[in-house]
Scaffold this motif. Structure first.
Motif, PDB file in Angstrom:
ATOM      1  N   VAL A 153      83.336  -0.468 -26.456  1.00 43.75           N
ATOM      2  CA  VAL A 153      82.448  -0.282 -25.297  1.00 43.75           C
ATOM      3  C   VAL A 153      81.091  -0.932 -25.555  1.00 43.75           C
ATOM      4  CG1 VAL A 153      83.566   1.825 -24.466  1.00 43.75           C
ATOM      5  CG2 VAL A 153      81.606   2.001 -26.003  1.00 43.75           C
ATOM      6  N   ARG A 154      80.686  -0.954 -26.821  1.00 37.70           N
ATOM      7  CA  ARG A 154      79.431  -1.627 -27.163  1.00 37.70           C
ATOM      8  C   ARG A 154      79.603  -3.146 -27.100  1.00 37.70           C
ATOM      9  NH1 ARG A 154      76.503   2.353 -30.560  1.00 37.70           N
ATOM     10  NH2 ARG A 154      77.902   4.111 -30.919  1.00 37.70           N
ATOM     11  N   GLU A 155      80.733  -3.611 -27.622  1.00 38.76           N
ATOM     12  CA  GLU A 155      80.987  -5.050 -27.686  1.00 38.76           C
ATOM     13  C   GLU A 155      81.144  -5.665 -26.297  1.00 38.76           C
ATOM     14  OE1 GLU A 155      84.608  -7.849 -29.376  1.00 38.76           O
ATOM     15  OE2 GLU A 155      84.062  -6.047 -30.513  1.00 38.76           O
ATOM     16  N   TYR A 156      81.868  -4.962 -25.408  1.00 41.95           N
ATOM     17  CA  TYR A 156      82.153  -5.496 -24.072  1.00 41.95           C
ATOM     18  C   TYR A 156      81.196  -4.974 -23.005  1.00 41.95           C
ATOM     19  CZ  TYR A 156      86.672  -7.401 -25.627  1.00 41.95           C
ATOM     20  OH  TYR A 156      87.665  -8.120 -26.246  1.00 41.95           O
ATOM     21  N   ASP A 157      80.391  -3.974 -23.337  1.00 37.44           N
ATOM     22  CA  ASP A 157      79.500  -3.313 -22.380  1.00 37.44           C
ATOM     23  C   ASP A 157      80.295  -2.812 -21.162  1.00 37.44           C
ATOM     24  OD1 ASP A 157      77.173  -2.251 -21.352  1.00 37.44           O
ATOM     25  OD2 ASP A 157      76.563  -4.120 -20.372  1.00 37.44           O
ATOM     26  N   LEU A 158      81.377  -2.116 -21.443  1.00 39.25           N
ATOM     27  CA  LEU A 158      82.207  -1.490 -20.418  1.00 39.25           C
ATOM     28  C   LEU A 158      82.152   0.017 -20.591  1.00 39.25           C
ATOM     29  CD1 LEU A 158      85.496  -3.620 -20.385  1.00 39.25           C
ATOM     30  CD2 LEU A 158      83.930  -3.313 -18.475  1.00 39.25           C
ATOM     31  N   ARG A 159      82.349   0.733 -19.491  1.00 40.28           N
ATOM     32  CA  ARG A 159      82.475   2.188 -19.569  1.00 40.28           C
ATOM     33  C   ARG A 159      83.942   2.560 -19.787  1.00 40.28           C
ATOM     34  NH1 ARG A 159      80.357   4.528 -14.431  1.00 40.28           N
ATOM     35  NH2 ARG A 159      80.828   2.480 -13.554  1.00 40.28           N
ATOM     36  N   PHE A 160      84.143   3.694 -20.420  1.00 39.13           N
ATOM     37  CA  PHE A 160      85.497   4.149 -20.751  1.00 39.13           C
ATOM     38  C   PHE A 160      85.571   5.643 -20.474  1.00 39.13           C
ATOM     39  CE2 PHE A 160      89.054   5.459 -23.292  1.00 39.13           C
ATOM     40  CZ  PHE A 160      89.900   4.360 -23.352  1.00 39.13           C
ATOM     41  N   ALA A 161      86.520   6.045 -19.623  1.00 38.99           N
ATOM     42  CA  ALA A 161      86.660   7.459 -19.261  1.00 38.99           C
ATOM     43  C   ALA A 161      88.023   7.972 -19.713  1.00 38.99           C
ATOM     44  CB  ALA A 161      86.504   7.643 -17.757  1.00 38.99           C
ATOM     45  N   ILE A 162      88.027   9.028 -20.490  1.00 36.35           N
ATOM     46  CA  ILE A 162      89.284   9.605 -20.993  1.00 36.35           C
ATOM     47  C   ILE A 162      89.786  10.648 -20.007  1.00 36.35           C
ATOM     48  CG2 ILE A 162      90.374  10.882 -22.869  1.00 36.35           C
ATOM     49  CD1 ILE A 162      88.444   9.553 -24.787  1.00 36.35           C
ATOM     50  N   HIS A 163      91.043  10.542 -19.685  1.00 35.03           N
ATOM     51  CA  HIS A 163      91.685  11.341 -18.641  1.00 35.03           C
ATOM     52  C   HIS A 163      92.371  12.565 -19.260  1.00 35.03           C
ATOM     53  CE1 HIS A 163      94.973  12.135 -15.664  1.00 35.03           C
ATOM     54  NE2 HIS A 163      94.037  11.808 -14.802  1.00 35.03           N
ATOM     55  N   ASN A 164      92.015  13.758 -18.769  1.00 35.88           N
ATOM     56  CA  ASN A 164      92.701  14.977 -19.242  1.00 35.88           C
ATOM     57  C   ASN A 164      93.997  15.163 -18.452  1.00 35.88           C
ATOM     58  OD1 ASN A 164      90.723  15.757 -17.023  1.00 35.88           O
ATOM     59  ND2 ASN A 164      91.929  17.633 -17.147  1.00 35.88           N
TER      60      ASN A 164
END
Length: 209
Positions: A153-164
């Motif tokens: 996420v730091r390298e690509y500057d993307l957000r990441f959301a983990i799904h329950n």
């Protein structure tokens, strides 16, 4: 001259206060215009969030009808499940799909749910999302892959959301189980709170949020 009583004083100062406030407070904009006043025109407040379509909703349909039905619902944003754009798609196929989305007047803002069991699958998802111009990946990475997700996420500057995924899921059954795993990670790593799965786990989604 009549003596100034408390009642007459309050009545007089009250009228002065009303006059000082202007006529729009009492009589609306029409009175202000009649009095030669101009009120500022306030536009609509920007939305606090935007509804989008999870293309998984249309899993029984191909890409073209999925885009058409999303437009029919007057939604502007869409998140792709991989059967509408395969994770293993080449650059040309990804660009073609993105152009279709744009031509439909929609924004392809994310993808998911993406399962990540290996480092290769994790890296592929970030490359896929970047090439498609997405803002976020909704994913389910194995626990041992979380340091890699934090790095990417730091390298690509993307957000990441983990799904329950509810009580039967061994990785992330509840929102809290996600939070405990990510709370020390980059702020771009967050939670995709699934309301239905949260209820199935016996938890109030609002309280969980």
């Amino acid at each position: 001259m009549k003596p100034c009583t408390r009642r007459s004083f309050i009545r007089a100062t009250g009228m002065l206060t009303v006059a000082g406030c202007g006529t729009e407070g009492l009589f609306g904009e029409s009175a202000s215009v009649a009095a030669g006043l101009r009120l500022p025109q306030l536009g609509p407040a920007p939305p606090k969030f935007q509804l989008g379509m999870a293309s998984y909703t249309f899993r029984a349909f191909g890409l073209d009808p999925t885009l058409a039905m999303t437009r029919r619902l007057n939604l502007k944003r869409i998140c792709f499940k991989d059967f509408h754009l395969p994770m293993e798609a080449g650059a040309g196929e990804i660009r073609e799909a993105v152009e279709k989305v744009k031509a439909a007047g929609l924004q392809l803002y994310g993808c998911g749910v993406v399962y990540m069991r290996t480092e290769a699958e994790t890296r592929r998802a970030f490359g896929y999302a970047t090439l498609a111009g997405m803002e976020i990946i909704i994913g389910v990475p194995n626990h041992e892959l979380l340091p890699l997700v934090d790095q990417l996420v730091r390298e690509y500057d993307l957000r990441f959301a983990i799904h329950n995924h509810g009580p039967a899921d061994k990785l992330y059954p509840t929102p809290e189980s996600v939070y405990e795993r990510i709370r020390m990670l980059d702020p771009r790593v967050g939670l995709c709170l699934d309301v239905g799965h949260t209820v199935r786990a016996g938890i109030d989604p609002a309280a969980a949020a």
